[in-house]
Write a protein that holds these residues in place. Structure first.
Motif, PDB file in Angstrom:
ATOM      1  N   GLU A  12      31.569  26.545  22.271  1.00 29.01           N
ATOM      2  CA  GLU A  12      32.938  27.066  22.315  1.00 29.01           C
ATOM      3  C   GLU A  12      32.954  28.590  22.252  1.00 29.01           C
ATOM      4  O   GLU A  12      33.690  29.255  22.994  1.00 29.01           O
ATOM      5  N   LEU A  13      32.137  29.156  21.367  1.00 24.07           N
ATOM      6  CA  LEU A  13      32.088  30.612  21.233  1.00 24.07           C
ATOM      7  C   LEU A  13      31.503  31.267  22.476  1.00 24.07           C
ATOM      8  O   LEU A  13      32.027  32.267  22.980  1.00 24.07           O
ATOM      9  N   LEU A  14      30.419  30.728  22.989  1.00 24.46           N
ATOM     10  CA  LEU A  14      29.786  31.313  24.170  1.00 24.46           C
ATOM     11  C   LEU A  14      30.692  31.230  25.389  1.00 24.46           C
ATOM     12  O   LEU A  14      30.691  32.128  26.238  1.00 24.46           O
ATOM     13  N   PHE A  70      30.467  36.927  23.651  1.00 26.13           N
ATOM     14  CA  PHE A  70      29.200  37.075  22.935  1.00 26.13           C
ATOM     15  C   PHE A  70      28.061  37.345  23.905  1.00 26.13           C
ATOM     16  O   PHE A  70      27.999  36.808  25.015  1.00 26.13           O
ATOM     17  N   ALA A  71      27.133  38.197  23.457  1.00 25.28           N
ATOM     18  CA  ALA A  71      26.025  38.616  24.313  1.00 25.28           C
ATOM     19  C   ALA A  71      24.969  37.536  24.464  1.00 25.28           C
ATOM     20  O   ALA A  71      24.202  37.544  25.432  1.00 25.28           O
ATOM     21  N   GLY A  72      24.903  36.615  23.502  1.00 27.38           N
ATOM     22  CA  GLY A  72      23.900  35.575  23.594  1.00 27.38           C
ATOM     23  C   GLY A  72      23.772  34.818  22.295  1.00 27.38           C
ATOM     24  O   GLY A  72      24.604  34.931  21.385  1.00 27.38           O
ATOM     25  N   THR A 120      21.756  21.707  25.488  1.00 27.69           N
ATOM     26  CA  THR A 120      23.213  21.823  25.510  1.00 27.69           C
ATOM     27  C   THR A 120      23.641  23.261  25.775  1.00 27.69           C
ATOM     28  O   THR A 120      24.566  23.514  26.558  1.00 27.69           O
ATOM     29  N   ILE A 121      22.961  24.214  25.150  1.00 28.98           N
ATOM     30  CA  ILE A 121      23.284  25.623  25.387  1.00 28.98           C
ATOM     31  C   ILE A 121      22.942  26.009  26.817  1.00 28.98           C
ATOM     32  O   ILE A 121      23.680  26.748  27.480  1.00 28.98           O
ATOM     33  N   GLN A 122      21.836  25.490  27.330  1.00 30.18           N
ATOM     34  CA  GLN A 122      21.448  25.784  28.703  1.00 30.18           C
ATOM     35  C   GLN A 122      22.507  25.323  29.700  1.00 30.18           C
ATOM     36  O   GLN A 122      22.651  25.906  30.783  1.00 30.18           O
ATOM     37  N   ALA A 123      23.251  24.279  29.339  1.00 32.74           N
ATOM     38  CA  ALA A 123      24.230  23.693  30.256  1.00 32.74           C
ATOM     39  C   ALA A 123      25.622  24.319  30.143  1.00 32.74           C
ATOM     40  O   ALA A 123      26.543  23.899  30.843  1.00 32.74           O
ATOM     41  N   VAL A 124      25.796  25.314  29.295  1.00 33.43           N
ATOM     42  CA  VAL A 124      27.100  25.960  29.149  1.00 33.43           C
ATOM     43  C   VAL A 124      27.525  26.543  30.499  1.00 33.43           C
ATOM     44  O   VAL A 124      26.704  27.106  31.235  1.00 33.43           O
ATOM     45  N   THR A 125      28.798  26.411  30.802  1.00 32.39           N
ATOM     46  CA  THR A 125      29.280  26.739  32.146  1.00 32.39           C
ATOM     47  C   THR A 125      29.032  28.195  32.543  1.00 32.39           C
ATOM     48  O   THR A 125      28.766  28.485  33.710  1.00 32.39           O
ATOM     49  N   ASN A 126      29.128  29.123  31.592  1.00 30.48           N
ATOM     50  CA  ASN A 126      28.915  30.538  31.920  1.00 30.48           C
ATOM     51  C   ASN A 126      27.537  31.017  31.474  1.00 30.48           C
ATOM     52  O   ASN A 126      27.357  32.155  31.068  1.00 30.48           O
ATOM     53  N   ARG A 127      26.531  30.134  31.612  1.00 32.32           N
ATOM     54  CA  ARG A 127      25.186  30.420  31.113  1.00 32.32           C
ATOM     55  C   ARG A 127      24.627  31.730  31.661  1.00 32.32           C
ATOM     56  O   ARG A 127      23.910  32.450  30.963  1.00 32.32           O
ATOM     57  N   GLY A 138      13.959  27.971  31.027  1.00 31.10           N
ATOM     58  CA  GLY A 138      14.930  29.008  31.338  1.00 31.10           C
ATOM     59  C   GLY A 138      15.387  29.882  30.200  1.00 31.10           C
ATOM     60  O   GLY A 138      16.306  30.689  30.383  1.00 31.10           O
ATOM     61  N   ALA A 139      14.783  29.772  29.027  1.00 32.32           N
ATOM     62  CA  ALA A 139      15.123  30.701  27.945  1.00 32.32           C
ATOM     63  C   ALA A 139      14.754  32.116  28.369  1.00 32.32           C
ATOM     64  O   ALA A 139      13.780  32.337  29.090  1.00 32.32           O
TER      65      ALA A 139
END
Length: 308
Positions: free
Chosen positions: A163-165, A170-172, A185-192, A212-213
């Motif tokens: 939600e925050l990302l 936020f920068a990361g 789950t973080i990798q799949a965030v829409t604005n990754r 992909g990190a």
């Protein structure tokens, strides 16, 4: 926020965390609870002698919890002036006001961003954590990286992190959970593509970097920068044979680190390299001293195998 501060924030926001960033230790004086600033700057010099991408200051490996605000601010200012590499500072505190003060001072000193874990010790709800971060990024008006380290603070729930990302504010995020599902789950965030995903648990480094990190903030990179640099290069270049060889060394390291409290073994390893680290947080008992002796023998031999 003064215009000069805005210009500074704009400038440092162009520097991103990526590659290998050692999580610096913080030497203590032989008596008392103050950081030994002189020897801490020697640690900064030591890390700068390697081809690292930057340094993280006052993270968990840096034992921020032992030091008061004025000492943390002073060392932050001096370390940033001393370092040839960019520095990101963790302004962790048990209160919002303390976090904001430390983060503001770090940004004024030239930190590229604030690496912010949830307030430590007491446990808070996820709505409280979400409000904490949103208010901080608004008040600070500077780049903020989320920092999930559930071993030492309230976990930053993955739904809260997403939600925050997704706000784009936020920068990361630095994820130190070591959990595969959290990472995916973080990798799949829409604005990754708009934020940096940083591994904070060395056990996830190889998998995370392959998936992909953007980089790692690493305790192992402080006790053995050459290992994590070589491993990162091997993963990025697709040299799987070298990754396999270095992974064996990394797993050996985990076996030893797990025998000691965080980050005692990392500090002791640095001392074996000639760095002054000061006393550990707790006295060493007899059996532990023997174990440290065995660790030193292993560590010195282990270093000789880095080059293959």
């Amino acid at each position: 926020m003064p215009s000069s501060r805005k210009e500074e924030a704009t400038s440092i926001s162009q520097i991103h965390v990526g590659g290998v960033w050692p999580a610096a230790i913080t030497p203590r004086r032989d008596s008392g609870y103050e950081p030994d600033i002189g020897t801490a700057l020697e640690v900064i010099d030591y890390l700068n002698s390697f081809e690292i991408d930057g340094i993280a200051l006052f993270g968990s490996t840096g034992e921020f919890i032992h030091f008061d605000l004025p000492d943390r601010i002073k060392l932050t200012q001096m370390a940033i002036r001393r370092s040839r590499k960019p520095i990101i500072v963790c302004p962790a505190h048990s209160t919002y006001d303390g976090t904001l003060t430390l983060a503001s001072e770090a940004m004024n000193a030239g930190s590229i961003a604030a690496l912010v874990m949830p307030p430590y010790y007491f446990r808070y709800s996820q709505p409280s954590i979400r409000e904490f971060y949103l208010r901080l990024v608004n008040d600070l008006q500077a780049p903020v990286y989320l920092y999930n380290i559930p071993f030492f603070s309230t976990p930053l729930g993955v739904e809260t992190a997403v939600e925050l990302l997704e706000t784009g504010k936020f920068a990361g995020i630095k994820d130190s959970s070591g959990e595969e599902n959290y990472f995916r789950t973080i990798q799949a965030v829409t604005n990754r593509e708009k934020f940096r995903l940083i591994i904070g648990n060395d056990t996830m480094f190889i998998r995370g970097r392959r998936q992909g990190a953007d980089g790692v903030i690493s305790g192992v990179a402080t006790m053995a920068p050459e290992l994590m640099i070589a491993l990162s290069q091997a993963v990025v270049s697709g040299n799987n044979a070298e990754v396999d060889r270095l992974e064996v060394l990394l797993k050996e390291c985990f076996t030893w680190l797990d025998k000691f409290p965080v980050p005692a073994a990392i500090k002791m390893a640095c001392s074996y390299r000639g760095l002054k680290v000061g006393p550990l947080a707790l006295p060493v008992y007899a059996e532990e001293a023997t174990l440290y002796g065995e660790f030193e023998v292993w560590y010195r031999e282990w270093l000789t195998r880095m080059g293959g």
